[in-house]
Design a protein around this motif. Structure first.
Motif, PDB file in Angstrom:
ATOM      1  N   LEU A 216       2.124 -12.678 -12.128  1.00 29.03           N
ATOM      2  CA  LEU A 216       3.104 -13.197 -13.085  1.00 29.03           C
ATOM      3  C   LEU A 216       3.500 -12.125 -14.093  1.00 29.03           C
ATOM      4  N   PRO A 217       4.708 -12.249 -14.628  1.00 35.36           N
ATOM      5  CA  PRO A 217       5.107 -11.306 -15.683  1.00 35.36           C
ATOM      6  C   PRO A 217       4.322 -11.570 -16.969  1.00 35.36           C
ATOM      7  N   SER A 218       4.587 -10.761 -17.972  1.00 37.18           N
ATOM      8  CA  SER A 218       3.878 -10.895 -19.251  1.00 37.18           C
ATOM      9  C   SER A 218       4.168 -12.248 -19.896  1.00 37.18           C
ATOM     10  N   LEU A 219       3.292 -12.617 -20.841  1.00 40.53           N
ATOM     11  CA  LEU A 219       3.485 -13.869 -21.574  1.00 40.53           C
ATOM     12  C   LEU A 219       4.828 -13.880 -22.302  1.00 40.53           C
ATOM     13  N   GLU A 220       5.210 -12.746 -22.829  1.00 37.64           N
ATOM     14  CA  GLU A 220       6.488 -12.654 -23.546  1.00 37.64           C
ATOM     15  C   GLU A 220       7.664 -12.959 -22.622  1.00 37.64           C
ATOM     16  N   VAL A 221       7.630 -12.438 -21.409  1.00 39.23           N
ATOM     17  CA  VAL A 221       8.699 -12.687 -20.438  1.00 39.23           C
ATOM     18  C   VAL A 221       8.717 -14.162 -20.029  1.00 39.23           C
ATOM     19  N   ILE A 222       7.548 -14.723 -19.770  1.00 36.57           N
ATOM     20  CA  ILE A 222       7.470 -16.134 -19.384  1.00 36.57           C
ATOM     21  C   ILE A 222       7.979 -17.015 -20.519  1.00 36.57           C
ATOM     22  N   ASP A 223       7.587 -16.714 -21.753  1.00 34.59           N
ATOM     23  CA  ASP A 223       8.047 -17.482 -22.912  1.00 34.59           C
ATOM     24  C   ASP A 223       9.561 -17.395 -23.036  1.00 34.59           C
ATOM     25  N   SER A 224      10.123 -16.232 -22.814  1.00 35.13           N
ATOM     26  CA  SER A 224      11.570 -16.046 -22.889  1.00 35.13           C
ATOM     27  C   SER A 224      12.278 -16.861 -21.803  1.00 35.13           C
ATOM     28  N   LEU A 225      11.734 -16.855 -20.591  1.00 31.75           N
ATOM     29  CA  LEU A 225      12.312 -17.652 -19.502  1.00 31.75           C
ATOM     30  C   LEU A 225      12.247 -19.144 -19.824  1.00 31.75           C
ATOM     31  N   HIS A 226      11.140 -19.556 -20.395  1.00 30.05           N
ATOM     32  CA  HIS A 226      10.968 -20.963 -20.791  1.00 30.05           C
ATOM     33  C   HIS A 226      12.038 -21.365 -21.802  1.00 30.05           C
ATOM     34  N   TYR A 227      12.214 -20.546 -22.815  1.00 30.97           N
ATOM     35  CA  TYR A 227      13.211 -20.834 -23.844  1.00 30.97           C
ATOM     36  C   TYR A 227      14.626 -20.869 -23.256  1.00 30.97           C
ATOM     37  N   ARG A 228      14.946 -19.906 -22.408  1.00 23.99           N
ATOM     38  CA  ARG A 228      16.278 -19.881 -21.788  1.00 23.99           C
ATOM     39  C   ARG A 228      16.512 -21.139 -20.965  1.00 23.99           C
ATOM     40  N   GLY A 229      15.490 -21.580 -20.256  1.00 22.62           N
ATOM     41  CA  GLY A 229      15.608 -22.817 -19.483  1.00 22.62           C
ATOM     42  C   GLY A 229      15.881 -24.012 -20.376  1.00 22.62           C
ATOM     43  N   LEU A 230      15.180 -24.086 -21.501  1.00 25.53           N
ATOM     44  CA  LEU A 230      15.410 -25.189 -22.437  1.00 25.53           C
ATOM     45  C   LEU A 230      16.821 -25.131 -23.017  1.00 25.53           C
ATOM     46  N   PHE A 231      17.275 -23.939 -23.341  1.00 21.09           N
ATOM     47  CA  PHE A 231      18.606 -23.782 -23.927  1.00 21.09           C
ATOM     48  C   PHE A 231      19.689 -24.178 -22.920  1.00 21.09           C
ATOM     49  N   ILE A 232      19.571 -23.705 -21.697  1.00 17.91           N
ATOM     50  CA  ILE A 232      20.562 -24.052 -20.663  1.00 17.91           C
ATOM     51  C   ILE A 232      20.501 -25.543 -20.354  1.00 17.91           C
ATOM     52  N   GLY A 233      19.297 -26.095 -20.263  1.00 20.45           N
ATOM     53  CA  GLY A 233      19.144 -27.535 -20.053  1.00 20.45           C
ATOM     54  C   GLY A 233      19.789 -28.338 -21.162  1.00 20.45           C
ATOM     55  N   PHE A 234      19.631 -27.863 -22.393  1.00 21.09           N
ATOM     56  CA  PHE A 234      20.233 -28.548 -23.540  1.00 21.09           C
ATOM     57  C   PHE A 234      21.756 -28.530 -23.452  1.00 21.09           C
ATOM     58  N   LEU A 235      22.319 -27.399 -23.063  1.00 17.91           N
ATOM     59  CA  LEU A 235      23.777 -27.321 -22.897  1.00 17.91           C
ATOM     60  C   LEU A 235      24.252 -28.270 -21.793  1.00 17.91           C
TER      61      LEU A 235
END
Length: 144
Positions: free
Chosen positions: A49-68
């Motif tokens: 898996l990528p770093s925790l920072e990368v995973i956290d960023s992907l998680h946030y992007r998913g939430l943002f796109i889902g929200f839109l």
């Protein structure tokens, strides 16, 4: 009327899938974090898996796109409601649950942006929010 139904269904389904993927990414974050804290692999594939920072960023992007997508689904749902009942909002439990869901994600995204909730705390909050929303929608749609 049918075009509102198709548009609404598309956006709401896409939002649910996106939130589901974000939920899975959040679980991966927690597994990766636990593995790093224990200094030993839980599962061998977690080492890739990528770093925790990368995973956290992907998680946030998913939430943002889902929200839109959820926002677009709610707008199209309001027009669908207008075409079916003559009113944009009819106090249907699904409409209320959608507004509450939108509010939960709006609050989470706002807290993350304003107070910088990153990592475990933010991911745990979003996972609990996703489970709450999923159980609410299952209960509402099972009732129909």
């Amino acid at each position: 009327m049918s075009h509102f139904w198709m548009i609404h269904t598309f956006f709401m389904s896409a939002a649910l899938v996106t939130f589901g993927i974000s939920f899975f990414v959040g679980l991966l974050f927690l597994c990766q974090e636990r593995q790093l804290k224990n200094h030993r692999p839980i599962l061998a594939w977690l080492q890739r898996l990528p770093s925790l920072e990368v995973i956290d960023s992907l998680h946030y992007r998913g939430l943002f796109i889902g929200f839109l997508l959820l926002s677009l689904g709610m707008i199209s749902g309001a027009f669908l409601s207008k075409s079916l009942s003559g009113a944009f909002f009819t106090s249907d439990p699904r409409q209320i649950a959608s507004l509450v869901t939108w509010g939960i994600y709006a609050l989470f995204l706002n807290v993350r942006i304003r107070s910088g909730w990153r990592g475990r705390r933010g991911i745990l909050l979003s996972l609990v929010g996703f489970l709450t929303v999923a159980l609410t929608f299952i209960a509402i749609h099972h009732r129909d």
